[in-house]
Design an enzyme around this catalytic site. Structure first.
Site, PDB file in Angstrom:
ATOM      1  CE  LYS A  23      -2.009  -1.130   3.891  1.00  0.00           C
ATOM      2  NZ  LYS A  23      -1.394  -2.429   4.156  1.00  0.00           N
ATOM      3  NE  ARG A  98      -4.772  -1.279   9.854  1.00  0.00           N
ATOM      4  CZ  ARG A  98      -3.695  -0.702   9.297  1.00  0.00           C
ATOM      5  NH1 ARG A  98      -3.753   0.533   8.887  1.00  0.00           N
ATOM      6  NH2 ARG A  98      -2.582  -1.386   9.168  1.00  0.00           N
ATOM      7  NE  ARG A 137       7.123  -2.617   6.390  1.00  0.00           N
ATOM      8  CZ  ARG A 137       5.795  -2.506   6.396  1.00  0.00           C
ATOM      9  NH1 ARG A 137       5.182  -1.899   5.390  1.00  0.00           N
ATOM     10  NH2 ARG A 137       5.100  -3.030   7.368  1.00  0.00           N
ATOM     11  NE  ARG A 170       5.927  -0.527  10.196  1.00  0.00           N
ATOM     12  CZ  ARG A 170       4.813  -0.428   9.466  1.00  0.00           C
ATOM     13  NH1 ARG A 170       4.851   0.140   8.279  1.00  0.00           N
ATOM     14  NH2 ARG A 170       3.662  -0.900   9.899  1.00  0.00           N
ATOM     15  NE  ARG A 181       1.432  -4.772  11.189  1.00  0.00           N
ATOM     16  CZ  ARG A 181       2.466  -4.708  10.357  1.00  0.00           C
ATOM     17  NH1 ARG A 181       3.558  -5.410  10.599  1.00  0.00           N
ATOM     18  NH2 ARG A 181       2.416  -3.922   9.315  1.00  0.00           N
TER      19      ARG A 181
HETATM   20  P1  ADP Z   1       2.210  -1.826   3.243  1.00  0.00           P
HETATM   21  O1  ADP Z   1       2.184  -0.318   3.216  1.00  0.00           O
HETATM   22  O2  ADP Z   1       1.035  -2.439   2.559  1.00  0.00           O
HETATM   23  O3  ADP Z   1       2.430  -2.402   4.618  1.00  0.00           O
HETATM   24  P2  ADP Z   1       4.792  -1.521   1.857  1.00  0.00           P
HETATM   25  O4  ADP Z   1       4.466  -0.666   0.675  1.00  0.00           O
HETATM   26  O5  ADP Z   1       5.514  -0.899   2.997  1.00  0.00           O
HETATM   27  O6  ADP Z   1       3.447  -2.295   2.373  1.00  0.00           O
HETATM   28  O7  ADP Z   1       5.618  -2.768   1.301  1.00  0.00           O
HETATM   29  C1  ADP Z   1       6.121  -3.778   2.173  1.00  0.00           C
HETATM   30  C2  ADP Z   1       7.537  -4.183   1.720  1.00  0.00           C
HETATM   31  O8  ADP Z   1       7.458  -4.830   0.447  1.00  0.00           O
HETATM   32  C3  ADP Z   1       8.490  -3.012   1.543  1.00  0.00           C
HETATM   33  O9  ADP Z   1       9.771  -3.432   1.961  1.00  0.00           O
HETATM   34  C4  ADP Z   1       8.466  -2.715   0.034  1.00  0.00           C
HETATM   35  O10 ADP Z   1       9.706  -2.189  -0.427  1.00  0.00           O
HETATM   36  C5  ADP Z   1       8.202  -4.105  -0.559  1.00  0.00           C
HETATM   37  N1  ADP Z   1       7.308  -4.095  -1.737  1.00  0.00           N
HETATM   38  C6  ADP Z   1       6.196  -3.332  -1.895  1.00  0.00           C
HETATM   39  N2  ADP Z   1       5.605  -3.604  -3.069  1.00  0.00           N
HETATM   40  C7  ADP Z   1       6.347  -4.584  -3.657  1.00  0.00           C
HETATM   41  C8  ADP Z   1       6.252  -5.316  -4.889  1.00  0.00           C
HETATM   42  N3  ADP Z   1       5.241  -5.094  -5.750  1.00  0.00           N
HETATM   43  N4  ADP Z   1       7.178  -6.266  -5.151  1.00  0.00           N
HETATM   44  C9  ADP Z   1       8.184  -6.512  -4.277  1.00  0.00           C
HETATM   45  N5  ADP Z   1       8.362  -5.852  -3.105  1.00  0.00           N
HETATM   46  C10 ADP Z   1       7.445  -4.902  -2.789  1.00  0.00           C
HETATM   47  P1  AMP Z   2       0.330   0.674   8.861  1.00  0.00           P
HETATM   48  O1  AMP Z   2       1.447   1.640   8.684  1.00  0.00           O
HETATM   49  O2  AMP Z   2      -0.882   1.028   8.037  1.00  0.00           O
HETATM   50  O3  AMP Z   2       0.775  -0.749   8.697  1.00  0.00           O
HETATM   51  O4  AMP Z   2      -0.165   0.835  10.387  1.00  0.00           O
HETATM   52  C1  AMP Z   2       0.698   0.562  11.472  1.00  0.00           C
HETATM   53  C2  AMP Z   2      -0.098   0.459  12.748  1.00  0.00           C
HETATM   54  O5  AMP Z   2      -0.718   1.725  13.072  1.00  0.00           O
HETATM   55  C3  AMP Z   2      -1.256  -0.543  12.760  1.00  0.00           C
HETATM   56  O6  AMP Z   2      -0.830  -1.875  13.001  1.00  0.00           O
HETATM   57  C4  AMP Z   2      -2.103   0.018  13.916  1.00  0.00           C
HETATM   58  O7  AMP Z   2      -1.511  -0.250  15.179  1.00  0.00           O
HETATM   59  C5  AMP Z   2      -1.995   1.519  13.687  1.00  0.00           C
HETATM   60  N1  AMP Z   2      -3.037   1.958  12.742  1.00  0.00           N
HETATM   61  C6  AMP Z   2      -2.840   2.447  11.483  1.00  0.00           C
HETATM   62  N2  AMP Z   2      -4.008   2.739  10.892  1.00  0.00           N
HETATM   63  C7  AMP Z   2      -4.969   2.429  11.784  1.00  0.00           C
HETATM   64  C8  AMP Z   2      -6.388   2.467  11.747  1.00  0.00           C
HETATM   65  N3  AMP Z   2      -7.056   2.892  10.663  1.00  0.00           N
HETATM   66  N4  AMP Z   2      -7.074   2.068  12.864  1.00  0.00           N
HETATM   67  C9  AMP Z   2      -6.423   1.648  13.954  1.00  0.00           C
HETATM   68  N5  AMP Z   2      -5.100   1.544  14.042  1.00  0.00           N
HETATM   69  C10 AMP Z   2      -4.359   1.931  12.975  1.00  0.00           C
END
Ligand code: ADP
Ligand code: AMP
Length: 225
Positions: A23, A98, A137, A170, A181
Protein backbone atom coordinates in the site's frame (compact mmCIF):
# COMPACT_ATOMS: atom_id res chain seq x y z
CA UNK A 1 -1.46 6.72 -20.70
CA UNK A 2 -4.83 8.34 -19.83
CA UNK A 3 -4.79 11.97 -18.68
CA UNK A 4 -5.59 11.49 -15.00
CA UNK A 5 -4.93 14.97 -13.69
CA UNK A 6 -6.55 17.19 -16.31
CA UNK A 7 -8.01 20.56 -15.44
CA UNK A 8 -10.27 20.40 -12.38
CA UNK A 9 -9.87 16.61 -12.06
CA UNK A 10 -9.81 15.31 -8.49
CA UNK A 11 -9.28 11.84 -7.05
CA UNK A 12 -10.61 10.81 -3.64
CA UNK A 13 -9.23 7.33 -3.09
CA UNK A 14 -8.66 4.63 -0.49
CA UNK A 15 -5.91 2.03 -0.62
CA UNK A 16 -6.38 -1.15 1.37
CA UNK A 17 -4.83 -4.59 1.71
CA UNK A 18 -3.06 -6.82 4.19
CA UNK A 19 0.05 -5.50 5.96
CA UNK A 20 2.97 -5.69 3.55
CA UNK A 21 0.81 -5.93 0.43
CA UNK A 22 2.46 -2.76 -0.93
CA UNK A 23 0.00 0.00 0.00
CA UNK A 24 2.65 2.51 1.06
CA UNK A 25 4.79 1.80 -2.01
CA UNK A 26 1.87 2.43 -4.37
CA UNK A 27 0.69 5.40 -2.31
CA UNK A 28 4.05 7.17 -2.86
CA UNK A 29 3.69 6.80 -6.63
CA UNK A 30 0.04 7.83 -6.70
CA UNK A 31 0.34 10.94 -4.55
CA UNK A 32 3.27 12.16 -6.59
CA UNK A 33 1.72 11.54 -9.98
CA UNK A 34 -1.85 12.60 -9.18
CA UNK A 35 -0.70 15.45 -6.92
CA UNK A 36 -3.07 14.35 -4.15
CA UNK A 37 -2.75 14.43 -0.34
CA UNK A 38 -1.49 11.28 1.37
CA UNK A 39 -3.32 10.49 4.60
CA UNK A 40 -1.65 7.43 6.12
CA UNK A 41 -2.83 6.79 9.68
CA UNK A 42 0.07 4.38 10.29
CA UNK A 43 2.58 7.03 9.21
CA UNK A 44 0.89 9.67 11.37
CA UNK A 45 1.11 7.36 14.41
CA UNK A 46 4.78 6.53 13.71
CA UNK A 47 5.67 10.22 13.46
CA UNK A 48 3.87 10.98 16.72
CA UNK A 49 5.71 8.09 18.42
CA UNK A 50 9.02 9.32 17.05
CA UNK A 51 8.48 12.83 18.40
CA UNK A 52 7.34 11.33 21.73
CA UNK A 53 4.18 13.46 21.73
CA UNK A 54 1.27 12.83 24.06
CA UNK A 55 -0.56 11.01 21.23
CA UNK A 56 2.59 9.04 20.37
CA UNK A 57 2.95 7.81 23.95
CA UNK A 58 -0.75 6.93 24.03
CA UNK A 59 -0.61 4.67 20.96
CA UNK A 60 2.94 3.25 21.18
CA UNK A 61 2.22 -0.04 22.95
CA UNK A 62 -0.73 -0.86 20.70
CA UNK A 63 1.07 -0.02 17.44
CA UNK A 64 4.23 -1.92 18.37
CA UNK A 65 2.22 -5.00 19.34
CA UNK A 66 0.28 -4.90 16.06
CA UNK A 67 -3.09 -4.06 17.66
CA UNK A 68 -5.40 -1.36 16.32
CA UNK A 69 -5.54 2.09 17.87
CA UNK A 70 -9.10 2.71 19.21
CA UNK A 71 -11.59 3.98 16.63
CA UNK A 72 -12.42 7.35 18.28
CA UNK A 73 -8.76 8.37 18.34
CA UNK A 74 -8.13 7.24 14.77
CA UNK A 75 -11.32 8.81 13.43
CA UNK A 76 -10.46 12.15 15.05
CA UNK A 77 -7.08 12.20 13.29
CA UNK A 78 -8.60 11.51 9.89
CA UNK A 79 -11.36 14.05 10.48
CA UNK A 80 -8.77 16.73 11.19
CA UNK A 81 -6.82 15.82 8.04
CA UNK A 82 -9.95 15.94 5.87
CA UNK A 83 -11.31 19.11 7.43
CA UNK A 84 -8.07 20.90 6.53
CA UNK A 85 -9.33 20.99 2.92
CA UNK A 86 -5.73 21.35 1.72
CA UNK A 87 -6.11 18.90 -1.14
CA UNK A 88 -7.31 20.71 -4.29
CA UNK A 89 -6.64 17.59 -6.41
CA UNK A 90 -7.99 15.03 -3.90
CA UNK A 91 -6.60 12.61 -1.32
CA UNK A 92 -5.48 9.04 -0.80
CA UNK A 93 -6.41 7.41 2.50
CA UNK A 94 -3.87 4.66 3.25
CA UNK A 95 -4.53 2.15 6.05
CA UNK A 96 -7.86 3.77 6.96
CA UNK A 97 -10.61 2.67 7.46
CA UNK A 98 -9.68 -0.63 9.09
CA UNK A 99 -12.95 -1.37 10.93
CA UNK A 100 -16.63 -1.16 10.07
CA UNK A 101 -17.06 1.68 12.60
CA UNK A 102 -14.27 3.64 10.90
CA UNK A 103 -15.87 3.09 7.48
CA UNK A 104 -19.23 4.37 8.75
CA UNK A 105 -17.56 7.38 10.38
CA UNK A 106 -15.69 8.10 7.14
CA UNK A 107 -18.96 8.10 5.21
CA UNK A 108 -20.33 10.64 7.69
CA UNK A 109 -17.23 12.85 7.41
CA UNK A 110 -17.37 12.79 3.61
CA UNK A 111 -21.06 13.58 3.59
CA UNK A 112 -20.47 16.55 5.90
CA UNK A 113 -17.71 17.83 3.63
CA UNK A 114 -19.79 17.14 0.50
CA UNK A 115 -17.17 14.76 -0.85
CA UNK A 116 -17.42 11.33 -2.48
CA UNK A 117 -15.01 8.44 -2.86
CA UNK A 118 -14.00 7.63 -6.43
CA UNK A 119 -12.62 4.18 -5.71
CA UNK A 120 -11.11 1.73 -3.24
CA UNK A 121 -7.86 0.13 -4.40
CA UNK A 122 -7.40 -3.33 -2.91
CA UNK A 123 -3.87 -4.71 -3.30
CA UNK A 124 -4.01 -8.50 -3.17
CA UNK A 125 -1.02 -10.67 -2.27
CA UNK A 126 -0.58 -14.13 -0.73
CA UNK A 127 0.46 -14.56 2.91
CA UNK A 128 3.75 -16.05 1.73
CA UNK A 129 4.51 -12.89 -0.26
CA UNK A 130 3.56 -10.62 2.65
CA UNK A 131 5.76 -12.48 5.08
CA UNK A 132 8.86 -12.13 2.93
CA UNK A 133 8.07 -8.47 2.21
CA UNK A 134 7.57 -7.64 5.89
CA UNK A 135 10.68 -9.55 6.99
CA UNK A 136 12.82 -7.57 4.52
CA UNK A 137 11.20 -4.15 5.00
CA UNK A 138 13.40 -1.36 6.35
CA UNK A 139 12.21 2.20 7.00
CA UNK A 140 14.03 5.47 7.43
CA UNK A 141 14.01 6.78 10.99
CA UNK A 142 13.75 10.32 9.64
CA UNK A 143 11.68 10.55 6.44
CA UNK A 144 9.93 7.14 6.63
CA UNK A 145 11.02 6.16 3.09
CA UNK A 146 10.53 2.39 2.72
CA UNK A 147 13.09 -0.10 1.37
CA UNK A 148 13.38 -3.87 1.03
CA UNK A 149 16.68 -5.61 1.61
CA UNK A 150 16.26 -7.73 -1.56
CA UNK A 151 13.76 -6.09 -3.95
CA UNK A 152 14.53 -2.43 -3.20
CA UNK A 153 17.79 -2.08 -1.26
CA UNK A 154 19.30 1.32 -0.41
CA UNK A 155 22.54 2.30 -2.18
CA UNK A 156 24.44 2.11 1.13
CA UNK A 157 23.34 -0.70 3.44
CA UNK A 158 21.30 0.60 6.40
CA UNK A 159 21.27 4.23 5.20
CA UNK A 160 18.42 6.14 3.55
CA UNK A 161 19.18 7.23 -0.03
CA UNK A 162 17.04 10.35 0.37
CA UNK A 163 18.17 11.85 3.69
CA UNK A 164 21.14 9.67 4.81
CA UNK A 165 19.54 8.77 8.16
CA UNK A 166 19.69 5.19 9.50
CA UNK A 167 17.16 2.58 8.42
CA UNK A 168 15.46 0.31 10.96
CA UNK A 169 13.15 -2.67 11.02
CA UNK A 170 9.73 -1.59 12.32
CA UNK A 171 9.00 -3.16 15.74
CA UNK A 172 5.64 -4.34 14.34
CA UNK A 173 7.48 -6.21 11.56
CA UNK A 174 8.70 -8.76 14.14
CA UNK A 175 7.12 -12.20 13.85
CA UNK A 176 4.78 -11.97 16.87
CA UNK A 177 3.36 -8.60 15.81
CA UNK A 178 2.94 -9.73 12.19
CA UNK A 179 0.78 -12.64 13.36
CA UNK A 180 -1.43 -10.28 15.37
CA UNK A 181 -1.69 -7.82 12.43
CA UNK A 182 -2.77 -10.57 10.03
CA UNK A 183 -5.37 -11.84 12.53
CA UNK A 184 -6.65 -8.29 13.07
CA UNK A 185 -6.84 -7.79 9.28
CA UNK A 186 -8.83 -10.99 8.77
CA UNK A 187 -11.23 -10.28 11.62
CA UNK A 188 -11.78 -6.53 11.38
CA UNK A 189 -10.61 -5.16 8.02
CA UNK A 190 -11.43 -7.89 5.50
CA UNK A 191 -15.23 -7.40 5.99
CA UNK A 192 -14.83 -3.87 4.58
CA UNK A 193 -14.12 -5.34 1.14
CA UNK A 194 -17.75 -6.45 0.90
CA UNK A 195 -18.87 -3.06 2.23
CA UNK A 196 -17.12 -1.27 -0.65
CA UNK A 197 -17.90 -3.98 -3.20
CA UNK A 198 -21.61 -3.41 -2.47
CA UNK A 199 -21.12 0.27 -3.24
CA UNK A 200 -19.47 -0.59 -6.58
CA UNK A 201 -16.24 1.07 -5.47
CA UNK A 202 -13.81 -1.85 -5.09
CA UNK A 203 -10.92 -2.30 -7.56
CA UNK A 204 -8.97 -5.53 -7.06
CA UNK A 205 -5.32 -5.22 -8.04
CA UNK A 206 -2.79 -8.04 -8.38
CA UNK A 207 -0.08 -7.13 -5.87
CA UNK A 208 2.12 -10.10 -6.80
CA UNK A 209 3.80 -8.15 -9.61
CA UNK A 210 6.76 -5.77 -9.46
CA UNK A 211 5.84 -2.30 -8.11
CA UNK A 212 5.77 -0.61 -11.54
CA UNK A 213 3.37 -3.25 -12.95
CA UNK A 214 1.12 -2.93 -9.90
CA UNK A 215 1.11 0.82 -10.42
CA UNK A 216 0.23 0.46 -14.12
CA UNK A 217 -2.70 -1.80 -13.23
CA UNK A 218 -4.01 0.85 -10.81
CA UNK A 219 -3.61 3.61 -13.40
CA UNK A 220 -5.56 1.54 -15.93
CA UNK A 221 -8.45 1.26 -13.46
CA UNK A 222 -8.38 4.99 -12.77
CA UNK A 223 -8.44 5.66 -16.51
CA UNK A 224 -11.51 3.49 -17.02
CA UNK A 225 -13.43 4.99 -14.07
P1 ADP B 1 2.21 -1.83 3.24
O1 ADP B 1 2.18 -0.32 3.22
O2 ADP B 1 1.04 -2.44 2.56
O3 ADP B 1 2.43 -2.40 4.62
P2 ADP B 1 4.79 -1.52 1.86
O4 ADP B 1 4.47 -0.67 0.68
O5 ADP B 1 5.51 -0.90 3.00
O6 ADP B 1 3.45 -2.30 2.37
O7 ADP B 1 5.62 -2.77 1.30
C1 ADP B 1 6.12 -3.78 2.17
C2 ADP B 1 7.54 -4.18 1.72
O8 ADP B 1 7.46 -4.83 0.45
C3 ADP B 1 8.49 -3.01 1.54
O9 ADP B 1 9.77 -3.43 1.96
C4 ADP B 1 8.47 -2.72 0.03
O10 ADP B 1 9.71 -2.19 -0.43
C5 ADP B 1 8.20 -4.10 -0.56
N1 ADP B 1 7.31 -4.09 -1.74
C6 ADP B 1 6.20 -3.33 -1.90
N2 ADP B 1 5.60 -3.60 -3.07
C7 ADP B 1 6.35 -4.58 -3.66
C8 ADP B 1 6.25 -5.32 -4.89
N3 ADP B 1 5.24 -5.09 -5.75
N4 ADP B 1 7.18 -6.27 -5.15
C9 ADP B 1 8.18 -6.51 -4.28
N5 ADP B 1 8.36 -5.85 -3.11
C10 ADP B 1 7.44 -4.90 -2.79
P1 AMP C 1 0.33 0.67 8.86
O1 AMP C 1 1.45 1.64 8.68
O2 AMP C 1 -0.88 1.03 8.04
O3 AMP C 1 0.78 -0.75 8.70
O4 AMP C 1 -0.16 0.84 10.39
C1 AMP C 1 0.70 0.56 11.47
C2 AMP C 1 -0.10 0.46 12.75
O5 AMP C 1 -0.72 1.73 13.07
C3 AMP C 1 -1.26 -0.54 12.76
O6 AMP C 1 -0.83 -1.88 13.00
C4 AMP C 1 -2.10 0.02 13.92
O7 AMP C 1 -1.51 -0.25 15.18
C5 AMP C 1 -1.99 1.52 13.69
N1 AMP C 1 -3.04 1.96 12.74
C6 AMP C 1 -2.84 2.45 11.48
N2 AMP C 1 -4.01 2.74 10.89
C7 AMP C 1 -4.97 2.43 11.78
C8 AMP C 1 -6.39 2.47 11.75
N3 AMP C 1 -7.06 2.89 10.66
N4 AMP C 1 -7.07 2.07 12.86
C9 AMP C 1 -6.42 1.65 13.95
N5 AMP C 1 -5.10 1.54 14.04
C10 AMP C 1 -4.36 1.93 12.97
Amino acid sequence: MPDLCGKGKTWNLLITGKPGSGKGTQASLLIQNLNIKHISTGEIFRREMQSDSELGRQVKTLVQKGELVPDPLTNAIVKKALQAKDYPHGFLLDGYPRTKDQAVMLDEMLQELKLKLDGVIQIRASDQTLLSRLAGRRVCTNCQETYHIVSHPPQVEGICDKCQHPLIQRPDDQEAAIKIRLDVYNEKTRPLLEYYQNQGLLWEINGEQDPESVYQEIIKKLGSD
